[in-house]
Design a protein around this motif. Structure first.
Motif, PDB file in Angstrom:
ATOM      1  N   VAL A 398      39.426 104.591 -21.172  1.00  0.00           N
ATOM      2  CA  VAL A 398      40.706 103.827 -20.911  1.00  0.00           C
ATOM      3  C   VAL A 398      41.698 104.249 -21.938  1.00  0.00           C
ATOM      4  O   VAL A 398      42.941 104.181 -21.752  1.00  0.00           O
ATOM      5  CB  VAL A 398      40.144 102.462 -21.227  1.00  0.00           C
ATOM      6  CG1 VAL A 398      41.529 101.351 -21.055  1.00  0.00           C
ATOM      7  CG2 VAL A 398      39.343 101.897 -19.987  1.00  0.00           C
ATOM      8  N   ALA A 399      41.255 104.638 -23.182  1.00  0.00           N
ATOM      9  CA  ALA A 399      42.239 104.674 -24.125  1.00  0.00           C
ATOM     10  C   ALA A 399      43.065 106.065 -23.901  1.00  0.00           C
ATOM     11  O   ALA A 399      44.296 106.227 -24.076  1.00  0.00           O
ATOM     12  CB  ALA A 399      41.592 105.063 -25.683  1.00  0.00           C
ATOM     13  N   ALA A 404      47.616 109.044 -21.623  1.00  0.00           N
ATOM     14  CA  ALA A 404      48.432 110.000 -20.919  1.00  0.00           C
ATOM     15  C   ALA A 404      49.574 108.977 -19.997  1.00  0.00           C
ATOM     16  O   ALA A 404      50.525 109.645 -19.669  1.00  0.00           O
ATOM     17  CB  ALA A 404      47.266 110.295 -19.646  1.00  0.00           C
ATOM     18  N   ALA A 405      49.356 107.755 -19.631  1.00  0.00           N
ATOM     19  CA  ALA A 405      50.310 107.034 -19.129  1.00  0.00           C
ATOM     20  C   ALA A 405      51.510 106.886 -19.898  1.00  0.00           C
ATOM     21  O   ALA A 405      52.797 106.896 -19.512  1.00  0.00           O
ATOM     22  CB  ALA A 405      49.889 105.604 -18.648  1.00  0.00           C
ATOM     23  N   GLU A 406      51.193 106.708 -21.272  1.00  0.00           N
ATOM     24  CA  GLU A 406      52.437 106.362 -22.170  1.00  0.00           C
ATOM     25  C   GLU A 406      53.009 107.693 -22.415  1.00  0.00           C
ATOM     26  O   GLU A 406      54.420 107.717 -22.565  1.00  0.00           O
ATOM     27  CB  GLU A 406      51.726 105.874 -23.444  1.00  0.00           C
ATOM     28  CG  GLU A 406      51.417 104.487 -23.455  1.00  0.00           C
ATOM     29  CD  GLU A 406      50.248 103.918 -24.570  1.00  0.00           C
ATOM     30  OE1 GLU A 406      50.104 104.697 -25.493  1.00  0.00           O
ATOM     31  OE2 GLU A 406      50.076 102.980 -24.488  1.00  0.00           O
ATOM     32  N   ASP A 407      52.575 108.638 -22.311  1.00  0.00           N
ATOM     33  CA  ASP A 407      53.140 110.048 -22.224  1.00  0.00           C
ATOM     34  C   ASP A 407      53.962 110.528 -20.898  1.00  0.00           C
ATOM     35  O   ASP A 407      54.346 111.540 -20.934  1.00  0.00           O
ATOM     36  CB  ASP A 407      51.755 111.209 -22.597  1.00  0.00           C
ATOM     37  CG  ASP A 407      52.561 112.396 -23.107  1.00  0.00           C
ATOM     38  OD1 ASP A 407      53.511 112.426 -23.986  1.00  0.00           O
ATOM     39  OD2 ASP A 407      52.130 113.477 -22.699  1.00  0.00           O
ATOM     40  N   GLY A 408      53.748 109.735 -20.037  1.00  0.00           N
ATOM     41  CA  GLY A 408      54.881 109.994 -18.850  1.00  0.00           C
ATOM     42  C   GLY A 408      53.984 110.494 -17.728  1.00  0.00           C
ATOM     43  O   GLY A 408      54.502 110.871 -16.844  1.00  0.00           O
ATOM     44  N   LYS A 409      52.416 110.702 -17.921  1.00  0.00           N
ATOM     45  CA  LYS A 409      52.030 111.509 -16.906  1.00  0.00           C
ATOM     46  C   LYS A 409      51.585 110.394 -15.757  1.00  0.00           C
ATOM     47  O   LYS A 409      51.550 109.135 -15.922  1.00  0.00           O
ATOM     48  CB  LYS A 409      50.289 111.873 -17.472  1.00  0.00           C
ATOM     49  CG  LYS A 409      50.760 113.044 -18.330  1.00  0.00           C
ATOM     50  CD  LYS A 409      49.390 113.535 -18.711  1.00  0.00           C
ATOM     51  CE  LYS A 409      49.586 114.836 -19.415  1.00  0.00           C
ATOM     52  NZ  LYS A 409      50.362 114.697 -20.784  1.00  0.00           N
ATOM     53  N   GLU A 434      47.678  98.395 -17.381  1.00  0.00           N
ATOM     54  CA  GLU A 434      49.064  98.071 -16.682  1.00  0.00           C
ATOM     55  C   GLU A 434      50.014  98.081 -17.786  1.00  0.00           C
ATOM     56  O   GLU A 434      51.126  98.462 -17.436  1.00  0.00           O
ATOM     57  CB  GLU A 434      48.999  96.818 -16.241  1.00  0.00           C
ATOM     58  CG  GLU A 434      48.145  96.587 -14.834  1.00  0.00           C
ATOM     59  CD  GLU A 434      48.053  95.432 -14.237  1.00  0.00           C
ATOM     60  OE1 GLU A 434      47.894  94.376 -15.076  1.00  0.00           O
ATOM     61  OE2 GLU A 434      47.657  95.374 -12.683  1.00  0.00           O
ATOM     62  N   ARG A 435      49.880  97.597 -18.889  1.00  0.00           N
ATOM     63  CA  ARG A 435      50.875  97.613 -19.924  1.00  0.00           C
ATOM     64  C   ARG A 435      51.070  98.962 -20.450  1.00  0.00           C
ATOM     65  O   ARG A 435      52.305  98.958 -20.872  1.00  0.00           O
ATOM     66  CB  ARG A 435      50.238  96.737 -21.298  1.00  0.00           C
ATOM     67  CG  ARG A 435      50.073  95.405 -20.961  1.00  0.00           C
ATOM     68  CD  ARG A 435      49.828  94.395 -22.494  1.00  0.00           C
ATOM     69  NE  ARG A 435      48.643  94.913 -23.020  1.00  0.00           N
ATOM     70  CZ  ARG A 435      47.446  94.280 -22.783  1.00  0.00           C
ATOM     71  NH1 ARG A 435      47.499  93.343 -21.978  1.00  0.00           N
ATOM     72  NH2 ARG A 435      46.310  94.452 -23.432  1.00  0.00           N
ATOM     73  N   SER A 436      50.123  99.790 -20.185  1.00  0.00           N
ATOM     74  CA  SER A 436      50.576 101.199 -20.811  1.00  0.00           C
ATOM     75  C   SER A 436      51.398 102.113 -19.570  1.00  0.00           C
ATOM     76  O   SER A 436      51.938 103.113 -19.890  1.00  0.00           O
ATOM     77  CB  SER A 436      49.333 102.212 -21.184  1.00  0.00           C
ATOM     78  OG  SER A 436      48.716 102.274 -19.921  1.00  0.00           O
ATOM     79  N   GLY A 437      51.468 101.539 -18.516  1.00  0.00           N
ATOM     80  CA  GLY A 437      52.331 101.802 -17.478  1.00  0.00           C
ATOM     81  C   GLY A 437      51.464 102.897 -16.475  1.00  0.00           C
ATOM     82  O   GLY A 437      52.002 103.467 -15.258  1.00  0.00           O
ATOM     83  N   ALA A 438      50.100 102.628 -16.206  1.00  0.00           N
ATOM     84  CA  ALA A 438      49.407 103.128 -15.300  1.00  0.00           C
ATOM     85  C   ALA A 438      49.331 102.251 -14.021  1.00  0.00           C
ATOM     86  O   ALA A 438      49.639 101.001 -14.149  1.00  0.00           O
ATOM     87  CB  ALA A 438      47.794 103.298 -15.943  1.00  0.00           C
ATOM     88  N   HIS A 439      49.198 103.131 -13.010  1.00  0.00           N
ATOM     89  CA  HIS A 439      48.902 102.304 -11.694  1.00  0.00           C
ATOM     90  C   HIS A 439      47.637 101.971 -11.564  1.00  0.00           C
ATOM     91  O   HIS A 439      46.647 102.645 -11.593  1.00  0.00           O
ATOM     92  CB  HIS A 439      49.213 103.322 -10.380  1.00  0.00           C
ATOM     93  CG  HIS A 439      50.570 104.124 -10.514  1.00  0.00           C
ATOM     94  ND1 HIS A 439      51.789 103.262 -10.543  1.00  0.00           N
ATOM     95  CD2 HIS A 439      50.812 105.225 -10.790  1.00  0.00           C
ATOM     96  CE1 HIS A 439      52.933 104.160 -10.663  1.00  0.00           C
ATOM     97  NE2 HIS A 439      52.152 105.331 -10.674  1.00  0.00           N
ATOM     98  N   VAL A 440      47.402 100.500 -11.409  1.00  0.00           N
ATOM     99  CA  VAL A 440      45.966  99.859 -11.405  1.00  0.00           C
ATOM    100  C   VAL A 440      45.915  99.265 -10.279  1.00  0.00           C
ATOM    101  O   VAL A 440      46.446  98.560  -9.449  1.00  0.00           O
ATOM    102  CB  VAL A 440      46.008  98.725 -12.524  1.00  0.00           C
ATOM    103  CG1 VAL A 440      44.345  98.196 -12.389  1.00  0.00           C
ATOM    104  CG2 VAL A 440      45.937  99.409 -13.899  1.00  0.00           C
ATOM    105  N   VAL A 441      44.785  99.733  -9.394  1.00  0.00           N
ATOM    106  CA  VAL A 441      44.347  99.238  -8.010  1.00  0.00           C
ATOM    107  C   VAL A 441      42.884  98.763  -8.211  1.00  0.00           C
ATOM    108  O   VAL A 441      42.224  99.241  -9.035  1.00  0.00           O
ATOM    109  CB  VAL A 441      44.646 100.396  -7.018  1.00  0.00           C
ATOM    110  CG1 VAL A 441      46.052 100.621  -6.657  1.00  0.00           C
ATOM    111  CG2 VAL A 441      43.797 101.590  -7.168  1.00  0.00           C
TER     112      VAL A 441
END
Length: 724
Positions: A398-399, A404-409, A434-441
């Protein structure tokens, strides 16, 4: 034993049963009773003298934990069906009420055997300087130490509770452990009742000495009895008992929950307040206390189990101490694949060279973490997609996804909220992602997503390359140290496309029309299995060699079992390694005379799912069709979950699975139990003075073939052992 010895060993003489049983429900073993039989095998390891002493204590703890979970989920469900008057039988013909009766009878025997085993182990522990004390064995120095420990470490956490009209009986949560007290007020002789919940946040066993040469402990409940005067001043103890509660822990979720996360948060609270389905009570409890507890918990005699001994044997895991390595399994360091080392730790370069299959825990799970961490830090990586069924509290997976999400990926995480007993942890992880910007489904409300898939899309020159990981186990670095699982890494275009289609299905509900090398449940996985089993039967009827080897945790799906029976009758030789539940009856004349079933219970928890088909030749052979899977052959996995069945075509990976992993599992003697036609299990016979071939020892000593680098040979090591 050598590999050839096993492969050439004749199948046992088949047993005859009434013809009606061959075609009727008696051709199946009961699922629940088969599970109880598995837990008996777990407990038997606690009596195995070839297992180190503290590891035997661990097996008692595991057996107790397993039984608790079984009652809170499976027995709770059967109990509800029986109460509502359901009489529809299971595949084996037993109604819910009949199953409950048989389960309770054998479970009570299992509880008695757990206590007897623990008493024997306790004496062996004492001989090794590990002593579980009673109040009568405490010295003056012990009591002085415990007085200080109680006041500083325990007293602030306790909540003594009176029971009277002004103080209603409190709620006791699932697995809640309490002391019930009958007290006398010294000033006037008035009798009172009280409860003292034992906090789960405090260690169950209090260590009395820091001397490394001895390990003396006192159970926490005895410490509380010793200091009741501090908790109830002015009262003396007239009688007491301890009890432990198990509640219905099944979850019901509204089919069309608008906010699945919020719905699960509410459901978890309902679980905590589920009905009491079982209460364990110390034997000889004062009648008045016993009656009060039963009345307040609204339970009858059938839910009460009196225990002569230690309640909460699951807590014995605290006694498995690192300071006594001489009483534990020998330590080992999981291997880093040579090929990854050849590429200086670059996972993408190692996978690009050719497909790679890692066998955990023998090969380190850190390679899976490295795969995702490297992707998170690689500027050429554009997107990562990941399923998460179970993972650890501070998950490095998860980390890496958050980074990766925070880096814009572009990061998509499928978090399965319905992973039993991990729902709360998964909710926390989804919020973090979700807070990091990832798409969570969250997949589907009516299907669990149990598939283990990860994809990394990387720009290489003028094209995009998809690197894919398919696993048989969870993305959980803790359980990966004790579960045997497979991690398959590939950059094969077809397998990458298949994985992407599955993710699109999970996030967008678009069922993939065509999958190239992959089958998924609940759509194509079971049909693919049935087709492959049928093809093997056709080979047998045509006079060609025909064999099936399969390994999994559980086998109970009736249609698949019947297909295996039909293949056996056609002449297919079938060898199954089923760790836990097995509904198939082997060795029955006219039904399953060509089927052998064994269970391996040992140092590591066998968890990988594999199936190999001879494909018109015997096994092992290069023409074999070889698959790894996330699914056991159970109704829930094949019909009500999203699972994967992946065919491996790389020559080295196939050789590793068939000639190394499967051959070693089937040749195992040291940790194997053979399933008999009547449903009983017999330890694999081993000659006097012989330790028997151990597949776990073999895997610890032999690296996986597909992970070998330039320094290693590609030969499959011969499975041999010598007498010690």
């Amino acid at each position: 034993m050598t590999q050839a010895d096993f492969l050439n060993a004749p199948f046992p003489e088949p047993v005859e049963i009434p013809a009606a049983h061959v075609t009727g429900p008696k051709r199946f073993f009961n699922r629940e009773l088969s599970w109880v039989a598995f837990n008996w095998r777990v407990l038997e390891e606690a009596t195995n003298p070839k297992v180190p002493l503290l590891e035997r204590v661990r097996f008692v703890s595991i057996s107790a934990t397993n039984l608790d979970e079984f009652y809170t989920v499976r027995v709770a469900g059967l109990r509800e069906l029986a109460r509502e008057g359901h009489t529809i039988p299971a595949a084996d013909g037993l109604t819910p009420a009949e199953q409950l009766s048989e389960i309770n009878e054998t479970a009570r025997k299992l509880l008695q055997e757990q206590q007897a085993t623990w008493n024997k182990l306790k004496r062996e522990l004492e001989a090794e300087g590990i002593r579980i004390l009673t109040l009568s064995k405490l010295t003056r120095d012990d009591k002085a130490f415990l007085q200080d420990y109680f006041l500083s470490q325990v007293f602030p956490v306790l909540s003594p509770l009176a029971i009277d009209p002004a103080h209603p009986f409190p709620f006791i949560p699932n697995t809640g452990f309490c002391l019930a007290l009958q007290l006398i007020r010294e000033s006037d002789g008035v009798s009172r009742q009280a409860l003292l919940p034992i906090p789960a946040q405090i260690d169950r066993f209090v260590r009395l000495s820091s001397d490394p040469s001895e390990h003396r402990v006192l159970p926490l409940e005895d410490l509380l009895i010793l200091h009741l005067g501090s908790l109830f001043p002015g009262y003396r103890l007239e009688g007491h008992c301890a009890f432990r509660v198990l509640r219905d822990s099944d979850l019901e979720v509204e089919e069309e929950a608008e906010d699945l996360v919020r719905e699960f948060e509410v459901a978890l609270k309902r679980r905590r307040r589920g009905e009491v389905i079982r209460m364990k009570l110390t034997a000889g409890a004062p009648e008045r206390l016993r009656a009060t507890i039963m009345e307040e918990l609204a339970i009858g005699e059938e839910e009460v189990v009196e225990v002569k001994g230690l309640l909460g044997l699951a807590d014995l895991k605290e006694l498995v101490i690192d300071s006594r390595p001489d009483l534990l399994w020998p330590s080992y360091t999981p291997r880093v694949p040579e090929r990854v080392q050849d590429h200086e730790g670059d996972m993408f370069a190692a996978i690009k060279q050719k497909d790679m299959l890692l066998h955990h825990p023998y090969e380190t799970f850190d390679m899976v973490v490295r795969f995702l961490a490297q992707a998170a830090n690689d500027p050429n990586v554009l997107a990562i997609k990941q399923t998460l069924y179970r993972t650890s509290k501070d998950s490095p997976i998860v980390a890496a996804l958050c980074e990766a999400a925070e880096d814009g990926k572009s990061v998509t995480a499928l978090v399965e909220l319905k992973a039993r007993f991990d729902e709360a942890a998964n909710i926390r992880q989804s919020r973090k992602l979700e807070r990091s910007g990832a798409h969570v489904v969250y997949g589907f409300t009516n299907y669990k997503t149990h598939a283990k898939i990860s994809t990394v899309v990387r720009r290489e020159g003028d094209r995009l390359v998809t690197y894919t990981h398919y696993g048989t186990g969870n993305y959980h670095p803790i359980t990966a140290k004790i579960y045997t699982d497979l991690s398959f890494f590939t950059c094969d275009d077809a397998l990458g496309r298949d994985a992407t289609k599955v993710f699109n299905y999970l996030s967008g509900y678009a069922q993939p029309e065509v999958l190239e090398n992959l089958a998924i449940s609940p759509h194509s996985l079971k049909p693919r299995l049935l087709e492959m089993i049928s093809r093997e039967a056709d080979f047998a009827r045509a006079g060609k060699p025909a064999e099936i080897w399969a390994k999994m945790n559980s086998l109970i799906e009736p249609e698949v079992i019947d297909a295996l029976y039909a293949a056996s009758q056609a002449g297919v030789k079938i060898n199954l390694v089923i760790r836990g539940i097995c509904g198939l009856r082997p060795g029955i004349k006219g039904l399953s005379e060509n089927i052998r079933v064994k269970s391996i219970v040992g140092r590591f928890l066998e968890h990988s799912r594999i199936v190999c088909f001879g494909n018109g030749a015997g096994l092992p052979n290069k023409r074999a069709r070889v698959f790894i899977s996330s699914a056991d052959w159970m109704g829930r996995n094949l019909n009500r979950r999203v699972e994967t069945l992946v065919e491996t075509t790389n020559v080295t990976v196939k050789a590793q699975i068939v000639s190394q992993i499967m051959a070693a599992n089937m040749a195992d003697e040291a940790q194997s139990w053979v399933l008999n036609p009547d449903g009983t299990f017999t330890r694999h016979p081993i000659g006097e003075g012989d330790t028997g071939f151990s597949c776990h020892k073999f895997f610890l000593e032999n690296p996986s073939l597909s992970g070998r680098g330039s320094a290693g040979a590609a030969d499959v090591p011969e499975l041999t052992h010598s007498k010690d």
